[in-house]
Enzyme design. Structure first.
Site, short mmCIF file in Angstrom:
data_model
loop_
_atom_site.label_atom_id
_atom_site.label_comp_id
_atom_site.label_asym_id
_atom_site.label_seq_id
_atom_site.Cartn_x
_atom_site.Cartn_y
_atom_site.Cartn_z
N HIS A 39 -27.77 -16.54 25.42
CA HIS A 39 -26.76 -16.31 26.43
C HIS A 39 -26.00 -17.57 26.82
CE1 HIS A 39 -28.62 -12.44 26.63
NE2 HIS A 39 -27.94 -12.05 27.70
N GLU B 123 -17.60 -4.72 24.72
CA GLU B 123 -16.70 -5.88 24.83
C GLU B 123 -15.52 -5.80 23.87
OE1 GLU B 123 -20.70 -7.35 26.32
OE2 GLU B 123 -20.01 -6.19 24.57
N HIS C 134 -4.08 3.28 -3.32
CA HIS C 134 -4.24 2.73 -1.97
C HIS C 134 -3.56 1.38 -1.79
CE1 HIS C 134 -6.34 1.87 1.87
NE2 HIS C 134 -6.31 0.62 1.42
N HIS D 164 0.84 -1.18 0.00
CA HIS D 164 0.00 0.00 0.00
C HIS D 164 0.89 1.25 0.00
CE1 HIS D 164 -2.33 -3.29 1.70
NE2 HIS D 164 -3.43 -2.64 1.38
#
Length: 666
Positions: free
Chosen positions: A473, A410, A262, A27
Site C-alpha cells: 500500500h 478504480e 480484422h 482495420h
C-alpha cells in the site's frame, strides 16, 4: 428506399476499404460488417448537428472499438461534418485528422479518444452519468433542456476488458436508461474465432448487471436494428445492450467472416472482388454516389432543425429561470461562482493535520461554488475525505447525486470521470483512491492526459508515510511515473495551506491534474496564505531562507518532506550554513514558468543542492545538477509505524543536513 439504403450502407463499406488499402494499414472488417447498424443509428435515431459538433444537447456516439475508425470517419464525412474526402484519403497519415484510432480534439464529431479496448465504453458511462445529473439539476417541469442519449459501438474485445465490465456494472446499478451499447457480435477477433477465448453468455451477464438486452439475429436487416433501438430507448429505467450478429468484412468473397478481415488491408485484388460482389463501381476508388451523398447530407438540415427547436426551448427556460441559466453558463464554461477563492480554508501556523483532511475542506469549499462539481471514490471515502458534505450518494437507480460511489472499481472510475469531463457541464469531476491504486486506473488517466481534459484524480496515502499497511500500500515509484505523463499536472503539497493552493491552481487549470495527499499529520507552515498559494501556482517557490538572503545550499522537497527540509535548514543554521528551502509541489507548473523566475528560485551558480522526497529519486537530477544529492526511496517500503520507517530510510532532518554539509566539505 430499400435500394437507397443499400447504396448508402455500401458507400460506408467501400470508403473504409479504400482508405485502409491506400494507407496499407488499418482495420476494414468492422466497418464493412457493422455499416448497416451504424447507418440505422446515424440516420434514424442519433440527434446531432454536423455544423455544430459541440451542441450541448446532442446525442453522443462513441466508437469504443476504435480500430474500426474508418466507420466513424466515413459517417462524419458523409453526414456533413468538417471531414473531407481528402481527409479520408489521408487516413493514418502524418498531419491528418483521420488518425488510426479516433482522437478527441483532432476530428470534429469524435467524442472521445478510443483505441485501448474497453475505455470508450467505460468513458461513455461517464457521459450518460453526466446527462442524468445535469438533467436532474437543470430541467424543470415543461422545460427539459438536457435530454439526450449516449450510444456506444462495442466489440468482443471491449466486452472482454475489465474496465468495460466495471463501468457496465455501475451503469446497470445506477439505472442509466439513456445509455445504449450496440454490440458488434461478429464472432471474430484479431487472432481467430472469438470462441477461442470468449464463450461466456454475454447477454445473460449484462442482464445480471441490470441491463435490458436485445438481440438482432441478422445485422444486415436495418428494420430489425431500427426496432431494437426503439425498444432500447423506450426502456427508461435500464441501460441497454443490443447484440447484433454481423459478418466481419462483409462483401469480401475470400475474407468475410474470418479474422483475416480484422486488422490488415484486404489487398487490391480482394478490394476489387469485394466491390464487384457488392455490385459496386470497381474501377474507381473513393467513389461516393451522388444519390447516397445527398441522402446522407440530409443530416445537415435535420441537425440544424433539431438544434433550432432545442434553442427555442432553451430560450424559454432561460427566461423562466434566469438564475439557473447563469449557473448553466458557468457550468458549460467549467467555471466556479465568484467568491470561490476567498472561501478556501485557512489554518494557523502551528496547526497540524494531514493534507488529505485539508484537501477535503478545500474540495468542499470549491464544490459550494459549483453545483455541478461531482465526484467520488473507490469505496474509500472515509479515508480520502472527498465526500461533498450534505450531498446524497449514488445508489441503485439513483445516478444523479453529487457523491459518486464507485465501489472497488478504480479503472472504471477513472474512465467514468473522463467521460464526465468530456460531456461538458460537469465542473472539475474527480475520483479518489489510495495512491498505490493509481496503477489500476493508469490507462484511463493516460487517455485523460492524451485528451488534455480537466479531470482531477485525487490520491491519498501518498508515500511510505502511511505506515503499517506495508509495501503493498506504500507508493514508491508512482509519483515520478505520473510526472512522466504529458499534460498531466501532478501536485504534492507540503502542508494544509499548500493543499488549498493546489486546489486553487487546479480550479483554473485547463489540463488534467493528479493530487497526492498525506495520511499522516503535517505541520502547517508559517502564515502568508496568499504568498504560498502564489508559490504553488508557479509550481515551486522559495519557502524559507536566511534573513540575509545569502545562500550556501538549496534543499528541495515536496509533500511531507518539506517540513523535514525546513527542520534540516534549522539544524544547518546552527552550524552557520545558510540553506534555502524550495518547496516544489508541481513540477509541470514550474517548468512552464519564465527562465528568470526559475533562475530566481534555483540560481544556476548554486550547485550545492539536496532533494528529499519519499519516492523514487529518478528525475530529480534535472534540478540537482551533477553534484547534488537525492534523498528518497528507491526500494519498496515496509510495515511499521511511519516515524520508524522514515528513520530507517534516512528521511530525517539530520540526514538531510549531513548531505548538505558533505557537499560543502568537498
Amino acid at each position: 428506399m430499400a435500394d437507397l439504403t443499400r447504396l448508402a450502407i455500401d458507400t460506408i463499406r467501400t470508403l473504409a476499404m479504400d482508405a485502409v488499402q491506400k494507407a496499407n494499414s488499418g482495420h476494414p472488417g468492422l466497418p464493412m460488417g457493422s455499416a448497416p447498424m451504424a447507418y440505422t443509428l446515424w440516420m434514424r435515431h442519433l440527434r446531432y448537428n454536423p455544423r455544430n459538433p459541440a451542441w450541448a444537447n446532442r446525442d453522443r456516439f462513441v466508437l469504443s472499438a476504435g480500430h474500426g475508425s474508418m466507420l466513424l470517419y466515413a459517417l462524419l464525412h458523409l453526414t456533413g461534418y468538417d471531414v473531407s474526402l481528402d481527409d479520408i484519403k489521408s487516413f493514418r497519415q502524418w498531419g491528418s485528422n483521420t488518425a488510426g484510432h479516433p482522437e478527441y480534439g483532432d476530428t470534429p464529431g469524435v467524442e472521445t479518444t478510443t483505441g485501448p479496448l474497453g475505455q470508450g465504453a467505460a468513458t461513455a458511462v461517464g457521459m450518460a452519468l453526466a446527462e442524468a445529473y445535469l438533467a436532474r439539476y437543470f430541467n424543470r417541469d415543461g422545460h427539459e433542456i438536457v435530454d439526450h442519449y449516449t450510444y456506444v459501438l462495442v466489440s468482443d474485445g471491449d466486452l472482454m476488458e475489465g474496465v468495460c465490465l466495471e463501468a457496465a456494472a455501475l451503469a446497470g446499478h445506477w439505472g442509466l436508461g439513456k445509455l445504449v451499447f450496440l454490440y458488434d457480435d461478429n464472432q471474430a477477433t484479431l487472432d481467430g474465432a472469438a470462441k477461442m477465448t470468449f464463450t461466456e453468455d454475454i447477454e445473460r451477464r449484462f442482464q445480471a448487471m441490470g441491463w435490458h438486452v436485445g438481440r438482432v439475429a441478422d445485422g444486415r436487416d436495418v428494420s430489425v436494428v431500427d426496432a431494437a433501438l426503439a425498444e432500447a430507448k423506450a426502456t427508461a429505467e435500464k441501460p441497454s445492450l443490443i447484440a447484433v450478429r454481423t459478418i466481419i468484412g462483409y462483401g469480401s468473397p475470400n475474407k468475410q467472416g474470418t479474422s483475416a478481415a480484422h486488422g490488415s488491408p484486404l489487398g487490391e485484388d480482394e478490394v476489387k472482388l469485394a466491390k464487384e460482389n457488392l455490385g459496386w463501381n470497381a474501377t474507381e476508388n473513393f467513389y461516393v454516389p451522388g444519390e447516397a451523398l445527398e441522402h446522407f447530407r440530409g443530416a445537415v438540415e435535420a441537425g440544424a432543425a433539431a438544434e433550432r427547436e432545442w434553442q427555442s426551448r432553451f430560450h424559454a427556460w432561460r427566461a423562466a429561470y434566469p438564475d439557473l441559466a447563469l449557473e448553466w453558463e458557468r457550468a458549460q464554461a467549467g467555471e466556479f461562482a465568484p467568491g470561490w477563492r476567498e472561501a478556501l480554508p485557512s489554518w494557523e501556523a502551528g496547526d497540524s493535520l494531514a493534507t488529505r483532511s485539508a484537501g477535503g475542506e478545500a474540495l468542499n469549499a470549491l464544490a459550494a461554488h459549483a453545483p455541478t462539481m461531482i465526484g467520488g471514490d473507490a469505496d474509500l471515502a472515509g479515508s480520502t475525505r472527498t465526500l461533498i458534505k450534505g450531498a446524497a450518494n449514488t445508489g441503485p437507480g439513483r445516478p444523479a447525486e453529487r457523491n459518486l460511489r464507485f465501489g472497488v472499481r478504480e479503472h472504471g472510475m477513472g474512465a467514468i470521470v473522463n467521460g464526465l469531463a468530456l460531456h461538458g457541464g460537469i465542473v472539475k469531476p474527480y475520483s479518489a483512491t489510495f495512491f498505490t491504486f493509481s496503477d489500476y486506473m493508469r490507462p484511463a488517466m493516460r487517455l485523460g492526459a492524451l485528451m488534455d481534459i480537466p479531470a482531477v484524480y485525487v490520491f491519498t496515502h501518498d508515500s511510505i508515510g502511511l505506515g503499517e499497511d506495508g509495501p503493498t500500500h506504500q507508493p514508491v515509484e508512482h509519483l515520478m511515473s505520473l510526472r512522466l505523463m504529458p499534460n498531466l499536472h501532478v501536485f504534492r503539497p507540503g502542508d494544509a495551506t499548500e493543499t488549498a493552493g493546489a486546489w486553487a491552481a487546479i480550479a483554473e487549470l485547463d489540463h488534467p491534474a493528479a493530487i497526492a495527499l498525506s495520511r499522516q499529520n503535517l505541520p502547517v507552515f508559517a502564515g502568508n496564505d496568499a504568498g504560498i498559494h502564489e508559490g504553488v501556482s508557479r509550481g515551486a517557490y522559495v519557502l524559507s531562507e536566511h534573513e540575509s538572503g545569502d545562500i550556501d545550499a538549496i534543499i528541495m522537497a515536496s509533500g511531507s518532506e518539506v517540513s523535514i527540509a525546513l527542520d534540516a535548514a534549522g539544524l544547518l543554521e546552527e552550524a552557520d550554513i545558510r540553506a534555502r528551502v524550495v518547496s516544489m509541489p508541481c513540477w509541470e507548473l514550474f517548468e512552464a514558468q519564465p527562465y528568470d523566475y526559475k533562475e530566481s528560485v534555483l540560481p544556476s551558480e548554486m550547485s550545492a543542492r539536496v532533494s528529499v522526497e519519499a519516492g523514487a529519486t529518478l528525475g530529480w537530477r534535472r534540478y540537482l545538477g551533477e553534484r547534488g544529492i537525492a534523498i528518497g526511496v528507491d526500494r519498496f517500503g515496509a510495515s511499521a509505524p511511519y516515524t520508524e520507517i522514515y528513520q530507517e530510510y534516512g528521511l530525517t532532518p539530520g540526514h538531510v543536513a549531513d548531505a548538505v554539509s558533505s557537499l560543502l566539505d568537498d
